[in-house]
Design a protein around this motif. Structure first.
Motif, short mmCIF file in Angstrom:
data_model
loop_
_atom_site.label_atom_id
_atom_site.label_comp_id
_atom_site.label_asym_id
_atom_site.label_seq_id
_atom_site.Cartn_x
_atom_site.Cartn_y
_atom_site.Cartn_z
N LYS A 75 43.00 97.23 -11.43
CA LYS A 75 43.15 96.12 -12.18
C LYS A 75 42.30 94.84 -11.67
N SER B 171 38.92 93.18 -12.45
CA SER B 171 38.68 91.80 -12.98
C SER B 171 37.29 91.14 -12.05
N GLN C 143 34.15 92.37 -13.47
CA GLN C 143 34.02 91.80 -14.44
C GLN C 143 33.63 90.60 -14.40
N HIS D 143 39.38 96.63 -17.65
CA HIS D 143 39.60 95.07 -17.71
C HIS D 143 39.74 94.87 -19.52
#
Length: 496
Positions: free
Chosen positions: A9, A13, A16, A132
Motif C-alpha cells: 500500500k 501510494s 501513484q 491504491h
C-alpha cells in the motif's frame, strides 16, 4: 494485514504520486521523451539517414521520418539481426521478441536495456494502481499465476530471442518469485495441453489470488480445473478476486468467466505488445486505460479515416480529441521510429489521457490472440484452390466464440461458390493447413486445442450482393471486409 500487504500500500501510494506528476503535464512529458529519443539515436545509422542532428521539433521529425510498418523498417532490423551495432538504437538489443510476420515470415522486434524496464514497470504499476484505487492489497500474500510462453530462449548472433511473455519471465521481481506460479519447469513445457494439465496439478490446492493471461487460454485452464474437481473456480480458490488480461477484447468472454468462477471478480486490462507497453487500466470505475506517456515512447496519432491519404496529418498528444478513431504511431527507446503498430485507438478521457483499443487499421481476426490478417486468408484460399476447378465468388471470415454444445471455438468461413468443391471438408482442411503455416499464433491455438480447425458455411448464390445491398453499400468502391473480429456480418449471412 501482513507486512507485505502494508508495504504494498505504501509503495502503491508512492507510484501513484509519480504517475500523477507526469499525467498532469502530458505535453511537457511527451516533449521530454521526444528530445531524449532524438538525442540518444542521432549517431545511429537510422539517425544519420534521417538527419536527427537537425531535428528539434515533432514537426521536423514528421517531415523527415515517414510512417513505416515492420516491412518498411525491415532493412534496418535485418542488419541488427545480423549482429551489427548502432543501427536503430545505440549498441545492440538485449533481446528480440519474435512474433508472427505478415509478408516476410517472422518479425524480430528489438528490446533494449532502456526499453525492457518499461515493460516490467508498467505491468507492476498496473497492480499498484489497483491497490491504491481500491485499497485491496491482501492478495499479495497469496499465489499469483501468469499464463505465458516458455521462458526458454533461442539465440541469434549473440542476441537472445523468444516470445515477449517468455522474455519477461526472466524479469519477475524477487519479491514476487515466492508467490509466482507455475514453476519454471512447467512454464518451459511447449505443448499447451500438457502444460495446462501441469499448471492445474500445481495450482489446484494452492491459495490462488491473482490469475493473469489471454482470456482464451485462461478459460481453458478454468475448464480443466472444473473438470478435475467438479467445482466452480471460485470455490477452488476462495480468495481469487483479481483477473489481469490483455491482447483481446474480454467482453465476449465475461459471461463465460463469471459462470466458470461462480461470481464476479475485479479485472485489470492491459495494452502490451512486443513493441511497447502502451497502457493499463488505472481505475476500476473509469472506462479506458491510462496511456503511458513517460515510458520511453513518443506517440503520434493519425485519424483512421485519413490514414491512407497521400500526406495524413500527424497529431501529438495535445491535439487529439475524444471518441475519434486514431492510428497509433510510435517512436521508442527500442529503436522503432514513426512505427505503425496497426492498432486503432480512441480516447475516452483527456485528463488524464485514457484509451481503448478500437480495432486495427486493416481488417483482421484476433478474437483469441491469433492476429490473422487479410493477406493470410487470401493466400490460404489461393493455395487451397489453385490446382482445382473450384471457383469462389466471395468470402469472409468471422470467429465463432460460443459454438453449440461442448465444441471448441473456431473460425467460420462464409464462402459463396461459383463452382463448389467435390469435397468441402477437404477444402476446409487445406485452408486450415495453409493458415497454420502462415500464422504461428493460429498454429499454437490449434495445436493447444484452444481452437478447432476452421469450418466452411456455404452462402447461397447472390448472398453477398444481398448483404451489401441490405447495408446500402452495393456497388461503387465498397468492398466486403475479408475478416471481422465479431459476428455482425455472420449473423446476417446465417439468415440467407
Amino acid at each position: 494485514m501482513s507486512i507485505k500487504s502494508f508495504s504494498a500500500k505504501i509503495f502503491a501510494s508512492y507510484i501513484q504520486r509519480k504517475i500523477d506528476s507526469w499525467a498532469s503535464k502530458p505535453e511537457e512529458t511527451q516533449q521530454k521523451v521526444f528530445r531524449e529519443l532524438i538525442k540518444k539515436a542521432k549517431n545511429t545509422e537510422f539517425g544519420k539517414d534521417h538527419d536527427f542532428g537537425n531535428i528539434s521539433s515533432s514537426e521536423e521529425f514528421a517531415s523527415k521520418v515517414p510512417i513505416r510498418d515492420y516491412e518498411e523498417l525491415k532493412p534496418y532490423v535485418d542488419q541488427m539481426v545480423a549482429g551489427k551495432e548502432d543501427i536503430l538504437w545505440p549498441g545492440k538489443p538485449l533481446y528480440f521478441a519474435k512474433t508472427s510476420g505478415t509478408t516476410s515470415g517472422a518479425k524480430y522486434i528489438p528490446l533494449t536495456k532502456e526499453s525492457m524496464p518499461t515493460h516490467i514497470n508498467a505491468a507492476r504499476n498496473a497492480i499498484l494502481c489497483y491497490i491504491h484505487n481500491t485499497g485491496k492489497s491482501d492478495f499479495v500474500d497469496g499465489k499469483m499465476i501468469f499464463l505465458q510462453g516458455s521462458p526458454e530462449l533461442d539465440e541469434k548472433n549473440g542476441i537472445k530471442l523468444g516470445r515477449l511473455s517468455g522474455i519477461v519471465a526472466h524479469f519477475v521481481p524477487g519479491y514476487l518469485q515466492r508467490n509466482r506460479m507455475p514453476s519454471w519447469e512447467t512454464n518451459c513445457i511447449e505443448d499447451w495441453e500438457t502444460k495446462v494439465e501441469a499448471v492445474v496439478g500445481e495450482t489446484v490446492n494452492e491459495d490462488m489470488t491473482v490469475i493473469s493471461g489471454i482470456p482464451s487460454w485462461v478459460q481453458m485452464y478454468f475448464e480443466r480445473l472444473q473438470a478435475r474437481t467438479g467445482k466452480k473456480v471460485g470455490e477452488i480458490f476462495p480468495n481469487f478476486n483479481l483477473f489481469i488480461y490483455g491482447g483481446v477484447n474480454f467482453e465476449p468472454y465475461r459471461a463465460k468467466f463469471e459462470n466458470l468462477i461462480g461470481r464476479k471478480v475485479d479485472s485489470i486490462e492491459l495494452f502490451p505488445a512486443s513493441e511497447g507497453f502502451f497502457a493499463f487500466q488505472d481505475k476500476q470505475d473509469e472506462k479506458g486505460m491510462l496511456l503511458q506517456l513517460d515510458s520511453g515512447i513518443f506517440y503520434e496519432f493519425v485519424k483512421a479515416d485519413e490514414f491512407f491519404s497521400e500526406n495524413p496529418k500527424r497529431l501529438t498528444i495535445g491535439e487529439v480529441e475524444l471518441h475519434t478513431n486514431y492510428v497509433m504511431i510510435i517512436s521508442t527507446n527500442a529503436g522503432l521510429w514513426a512505427y505503425n503498430l496497426g492498432d486503432t485507438i480512441q480516447f475516452t478521457s483527456l485528463k488524464p489521457y485514457r484509451v481503448i483499443v478500437s480495432g486495427r487499421i486493416k481488417h483482421f481476426i484476433s478474437a483469441f490472440g491469433e492476429h490473422v490478417i487479410a493477406k493470410e486468408v487470401e493466400q490460404a484460399m489461393q493455395e487451397a484452390t489453385i490446382d482445382t476447378d473450384v471457383r469462389i465468388t466471395e468470402f469472409t471470415v468471422a470467429p465463432q466464440i460460443t459454438p453449440e454444445g461442448e465444441q471448441l471455438p473456431y473460425h467460420e468461413w462464409f464462402i459463396e461458390f461459383e463452382k463448389e468443391p467435390e469435397d468441402i471438408n477437404a477444402l476446409a482442411r487445406d485452408l486450415d493447413e495453409s493458415l497454420q503455416k502462415q500464422n504461428s499464433y493460429y498454429f499454437d491455438l490449434i495445436e493447444g486445442k484452444v481452437l478447432q480447425k476452421l469450418k466452411i458455411t456455404p452462402v447461397p448464390k447472390g448472398g453477398f450482393q444481398e448483404y451489401m445491398k441490405s447495408i446500402g453499400k452495393l456497388g461503387g468502391q465498397n468492398k466486403l471486409p475479408r475478416l471481422s473480429n465479431d459476428r455482425k456480418i455472420a449473423e446476417v449471412l446465417e439468415k440467407l
